[in-house]
Design a protein around this motif. Sequence first.
Motif, PDB file in Angstrom:
ATOM      1  N   ALA A  77       0.574  -1.180  -0.073  1.00 58.39           N
ATOM      2  CA  ALA A  77      -0.100  -0.353   0.273  1.00 58.39           C
ATOM      3  C   ALA A  77       1.106   1.029  -0.155  1.00 58.39           C
ATOM      4  O   ALA A  77       0.324   2.571  -0.676  1.00 58.39           O
ATOM      5  CB  ALA A  77      -1.455   0.336   0.912  1.00 58.39           C
ATOM      6  N   PRO A  78       1.944   1.307   1.108  1.00 56.66           N
ATOM      7  CA  PRO A  78       2.967   2.688   1.083  1.00 56.66           C
ATOM      8  C   PRO A  78       2.785   2.748  -0.803  1.00 56.66           C
ATOM      9  O   PRO A  78       3.621   4.251  -1.234  1.00 56.66           O
ATOM     10  CB  PRO A  78       3.960   2.289   1.780  1.00 56.66           C
ATOM     11  CG  PRO A  78       2.796   1.466   2.988  1.00 56.66           C
ATOM     12  CD  PRO A  78       2.330   0.551   1.597  1.00 56.66           C
ATOM     13  N   ALA A  79       3.816   1.384  -1.209  1.00 54.61           N
ATOM     14  CA  ALA A  79       4.101   1.640  -2.490  1.00 54.61           C
ATOM     15  C   ALA A  79       3.085   2.662  -3.685  1.00 54.61           C
ATOM     16  O   ALA A  79       3.407   3.625  -4.796  1.00 54.61           O
ATOM     17  CB  ALA A  79       5.051   0.268  -3.385  1.00 54.61           C
ATOM     18  N   GLY A  80       2.136   1.711  -3.384  1.00 55.45           N
ATOM     19  CA  GLY A  80       0.679   2.595  -4.134  1.00 55.45           C
ATOM     20  C   GLY A  80       0.707   3.506  -3.795  1.00 55.45           C
ATOM     21  O   GLY A  80       0.311   4.779  -5.267  1.00 55.45           O
ATOM     22  N   ALA A  81       0.637   4.172  -2.563  1.00 56.52           N
ATOM     23  CA  ALA A  81       0.481   5.294  -2.281  1.00 56.52           C
ATOM     24  C   ALA A  81       1.622   6.559  -3.012  1.00 56.52           C
ATOM     25  O   ALA A  81       1.281   7.921  -3.385  1.00 56.52           O
ATOM     26  CB  ALA A  81       0.678   5.933  -0.863  1.00 56.52           C
ATOM     27  N   GLN A  82       2.607   5.907  -3.221  1.00 58.10           N
ATOM     28  CA  GLN A  82       3.747   6.934  -3.759  1.00 58.10           C
ATOM     29  C   GLN A  82       3.566   6.720  -5.106  1.00 58.10           C
ATOM     30  O   GLN A  82       3.755   8.095  -5.545  1.00 58.10           O
ATOM     31  CB  GLN A  82       5.756   5.748  -4.168  1.00 58.10           C
ATOM     32  CG  GLN A  82       6.305   6.632  -4.145  1.00 58.10           C
ATOM     33  CD  GLN A  82       7.143   7.346  -3.576  1.00 58.10           C
ATOM     34  OE1 GLN A  82       7.434   7.617  -2.184  1.00 58.10           O
ATOM     35  NE2 GLN A  82       7.040   9.310  -3.856  1.00 58.10           N
ATOM     36  N   ALA A 125       8.666   4.541   2.808  1.00 57.29           N
ATOM     37  CA  ALA A 125       8.138   5.720   1.643  1.00 57.29           C
ATOM     38  C   ALA A 125       8.143   6.777   2.681  1.00 57.29           C
ATOM     39  O   ALA A 125       8.594   7.508   2.556  1.00 57.29           O
ATOM     40  CB  ALA A 125       6.636   4.729   2.149  1.00 57.29           C
ATOM     41  N   ILE A 126       8.577   6.492   4.124  1.00 59.65           N
ATOM     42  CA  ILE A 126       9.201   7.821   4.703  1.00 59.65           C
ATOM     43  C   ILE A 126      10.406   7.968   4.797  1.00 59.65           C
ATOM     44  O   ILE A 126      10.339   8.931   4.864  1.00 59.65           O
ATOM     45  CB  ILE A 126       8.860   6.839   6.883  1.00 59.65           C
ATOM     46  CG1 ILE A 126       7.690   6.099   7.201  1.00 59.65           C
ATOM     47  CG2 ILE A 126       8.800   8.099   8.304  1.00 59.65           C
ATOM     48  CD1 ILE A 126       7.284   5.854   8.428  1.00 59.65           C
ATOM     49  N   GLU A 127      11.303   7.509   4.393  1.00 62.01           N
ATOM     50  CA  GLU A 127      12.516   7.759   4.208  1.00 62.01           C
ATOM     51  C   GLU A 127      12.854   8.700   2.971  1.00 62.01           C
ATOM     52  O   GLU A 127      13.414   9.330   3.103  1.00 62.01           O
ATOM     53  CB  GLU A 127      13.466   5.872   4.028  1.00 62.01           C
ATOM     54  CG  GLU A 127      15.300   6.248   4.254  1.00 62.01           C
ATOM     55  CD  GLU A 127      15.180   5.148   3.506  1.00 62.01           C
ATOM     56  OE1 GLU A 127      15.139   4.195   4.409  1.00 62.01           O
ATOM     57  OE2 GLU A 127      16.102   4.617   2.797  1.00 62.01           O
ATOM     58  N   ARG A 128      11.742   8.346   2.041  1.00 59.05           N
ATOM     59  CA  ARG A 128      11.190   9.311   1.040  1.00 59.05           C
ATOM     60  C   ARG A 128      11.198  10.110   1.385  1.00 59.05           C
ATOM     61  O   ARG A 128      10.277  11.148   0.313  1.00 59.05           O
ATOM     62  CB  ARG A 128      10.555   8.564  -0.413  1.00 59.05           C
ATOM     63  CG  ARG A 128      11.942   7.417  -0.634  1.00 59.05           C
ATOM     64  CD  ARG A 128      10.687   6.957  -2.158  1.00 59.05           C
ATOM     65  NE  ARG A 128       9.151   6.397  -2.508  1.00 59.05           N
ATOM     66  CZ  ARG A 128       9.632   4.782  -1.810  1.00 59.05           C
ATOM     67  NH1 ARG A 128      10.310   4.006  -2.000  1.00 59.05           N
ATOM     68  NH2 ARG A 128       7.665   4.461  -1.695  1.00 59.05           N
ATOM     69  N   GLY A 129      10.440  10.535   2.560  1.00 57.43           N
ATOM     70  CA  GLY A 129       9.236  11.574   2.214  1.00 57.43           C
ATOM     71  C   GLY A 129       8.671  11.722   2.490  1.00 57.43           C
ATOM     72  O   GLY A 129       7.776  12.698   1.783  1.00 57.43           O
ATOM     73  N   LEU A 130       7.508  10.497   1.251  1.00 53.89           N
ATOM     74  CA  LEU A 130       6.024  10.407   1.501  1.00 53.89           C
ATOM     75  C   LEU A 130       5.169  11.265   1.839  1.00 53.89           C
ATOM     76  O   LEU A 130       4.866  11.089   3.195  1.00 53.89           O
ATOM     77  CB  LEU A 130       5.455   9.175   0.922  1.00 53.89           C
ATOM     78  CG  LEU A 130       4.925   9.008   0.087  1.00 53.89           C
ATOM     79  CD1 LEU A 130       4.561   9.232  -1.666  1.00 53.89           C
ATOM     80  CD2 LEU A 130       4.560   7.473   0.524  1.00 53.89           C
ATOM     81  N   ASP A 131       4.406  12.707   1.564  1.00 56.50           N
ATOM     82  CA  ASP A 131       3.554  13.186   1.895  1.00 56.50           C
ATOM     83  C   ASP A 131       2.348  12.277   1.773  1.00 56.50           C
ATOM     84  O   ASP A 131       1.393  11.975   0.592  1.00 56.50           O
ATOM     85  CB  ASP A 131       2.817  14.316   0.901  1.00 56.50           C
ATOM     86  CG  ASP A 131       2.432  14.793   1.071  1.00 56.50           C
ATOM     87  OD1 ASP A 131       2.058  15.576   2.184  1.00 56.50           O
ATOM     88  OD2 ASP A 131       1.978  16.095   0.639  1.00 56.50           O
ATOM     89  N   SER A 207      -2.523  18.838   8.672  1.00 57.28           N
ATOM     90  CA  SER A 207      -2.596  19.964   8.865  1.00 57.28           C
ATOM     91  C   SER A 207      -0.782  20.824   8.449  1.00 57.28           C
ATOM     92  O   SER A 207       0.086  21.075   8.035  1.00 57.28           O
ATOM     93  CB  SER A 207      -2.474  21.007  10.608  1.00 57.28           C
ATOM     94  OG  SER A 207      -1.451  20.430  11.180  1.00 57.28           O
ATOM     95  N   LEU A 208      -0.645  19.267   8.228  1.00 57.89           N
ATOM     96  CA  LEU A 208       1.138  19.012   8.447  1.00 57.89           C
ATOM     97  C   LEU A 208       1.039  18.093   7.196  1.00 57.89           C
ATOM     98  O   LEU A 208       0.285  18.032   6.164  1.00 57.89           O
ATOM     99  CB  LEU A 208       1.975  17.647   9.676  1.00 57.89           C
ATOM    100  CG  LEU A 208       2.115  18.593  10.494  1.00 57.89           C
ATOM    101  CD1 LEU A 208       2.122  17.423  11.850  1.00 57.89           C
ATOM    102  CD2 LEU A 208       2.940  19.412  10.858  1.00 57.89           C
ATOM    103  N   ARG A 209       2.526  18.297   5.966  1.00 57.44           N
ATOM    104  CA  ARG A 209       2.804  17.707   5.065  1.00 57.44           C
ATOM    105  C   ARG A 209       3.937  16.371   5.888  1.00 57.44           C
ATOM    106  O   ARG A 209       4.597  16.618   6.629  1.00 57.44           O
ATOM    107  CB  ARG A 209       3.175  18.772   3.252  1.00 57.44           C
ATOM    108  CG  ARG A 209       2.389  19.434   3.276  1.00 57.44           C
ATOM    109  CD  ARG A 209       1.163  19.204   2.423  1.00 57.44           C
ATOM    110  NE  ARG A 209       0.737  17.829   2.469  1.00 57.44           N
ATOM    111  CZ  ARG A 209      -0.578  17.543   2.972  1.00 57.44           C
ATOM    112  NH1 ARG A 209      -0.778  19.298   4.033  1.00 57.44           N
ATOM    113  NH2 ARG A 209      -1.195  16.972   3.286  1.00 57.44           N
ATOM    114  N   GLY A 210       4.604  15.520   4.591  1.00 59.06           N
ATOM    115  CA  GLY A 210       5.111  14.180   4.673  1.00 59.06           C
ATOM    116  C   GLY A 210       4.488  13.145   5.223  1.00 59.06           C
ATOM    117  O   GLY A 210       3.164  12.759   4.722  1.00 59.06           O
TER     118      GLY A 210
END
Length: 305
Positions: A77-82, A125-131, A207-210
């Motif tokens: 799922a996180p790869a799909g989100a990317q 995904a966190i490492e790449r800073g995915l929003d 309210s945040l990004r990342g």
Amino acid sequence: MNETVFRRMKDLPSTHLLGTGTPMCAGCGGLEAIHEIYDILGGKTVFVNAAGCMTLLSVYPFTPFRGSWLYTAMASAPAGAQGVRDALDILLAQNRLDPAEDVEVVVLTGDGAAYGMGLSATSAAIERGLDFLYICYDNEGYGNTGQQYSGATPHGARTATSLGRQGFRGYKKDLFAIWAAHRPAYVATVIGAEPLDLARKIETARSLRGPRLIIALSPCPTGWDYDPKETVAIGKLAVKTGVWPLQEYVDGQVAHTKVPHPRLPVEEYLKTQGRFAHLFSPERNEALLAEIQARVDAYWAEAGD
Ligand SMILES: Cc1ncc(C[n+]2csc(CCOP(=O)(O)OP(=O)(O)O)c2C)c(N)n1
Ligand code: SF4
Ligand SMILES: [Mg+2]
């Protein structure tokens, strides 16, 4: 779908979660949390869902959500989100998408995916800073396939694959700490039975990004073996006994958002659920009950509360 139903759906507010008539269990704590979260996020969302109970919300081509839904393999799922985020960003950069029409990319998975199969994809995904926003509804087992144990199953619980007097011999992973160690924009634990705490955290995340990650403990009448009407009471006990610490990580700091004072004995929580019945009958398993209580006490002693 007939015209009248479609018209009625169109008239509903954009945050309204539509009924689907899909076979979800009565009293599902995961659905309770997602409903509350969706009330805040609203329709400008695309849900990227890994296989689990919530997949049953979607009956192609319909979902109860106003936005879109993408189904992925359990670990992905996180790869799909990317991929979705990248596509949106390309459209924005090419002026082919009005920024006002941009949507929030939301990963929705169970604990089996979050604590286990999808953990490396999430880490990357966190490492790449995915929003993106990650919602894990944690029913402490592989619910959709009959509640086999997962990396989220608590010590001593009976599952389809942890039978006998000792129940599950492993220990629930501290996914909050694992995710926070990646230093993302935001991590929080929530529960549907504490809706104000949940709402404030979803507002903060929004309210945040990342990378922003939420774990919702999700009482599960079917897998945990209790009467569906007890979902809220059991959720409140999870907090009051200190079993489910409500916490958040933001700006490098971890804080508890609700400290149970006085903390109720863990037994008050355990005895509400059939998955722990073997700890009390045919005779009390004093050693295991004491161990479970000691671990909760140690957590709060270390937290300084
Ligand atoms: C790679 C892979 N293995 C197994 C399955 C079968 N499967 C579908 S849903 C599910 C349970 C998922 O557990 P969890 O993520 O905790 O969600 P829950 O079912 O509890 O909502 C499993 C094992 C699958 N879809 N993909
Ligand atoms: S098995 Fe549990 S998590 Fe899955 S739909 Fe039923 S109550 Fe909800
Ligand atoms: Mg699960």
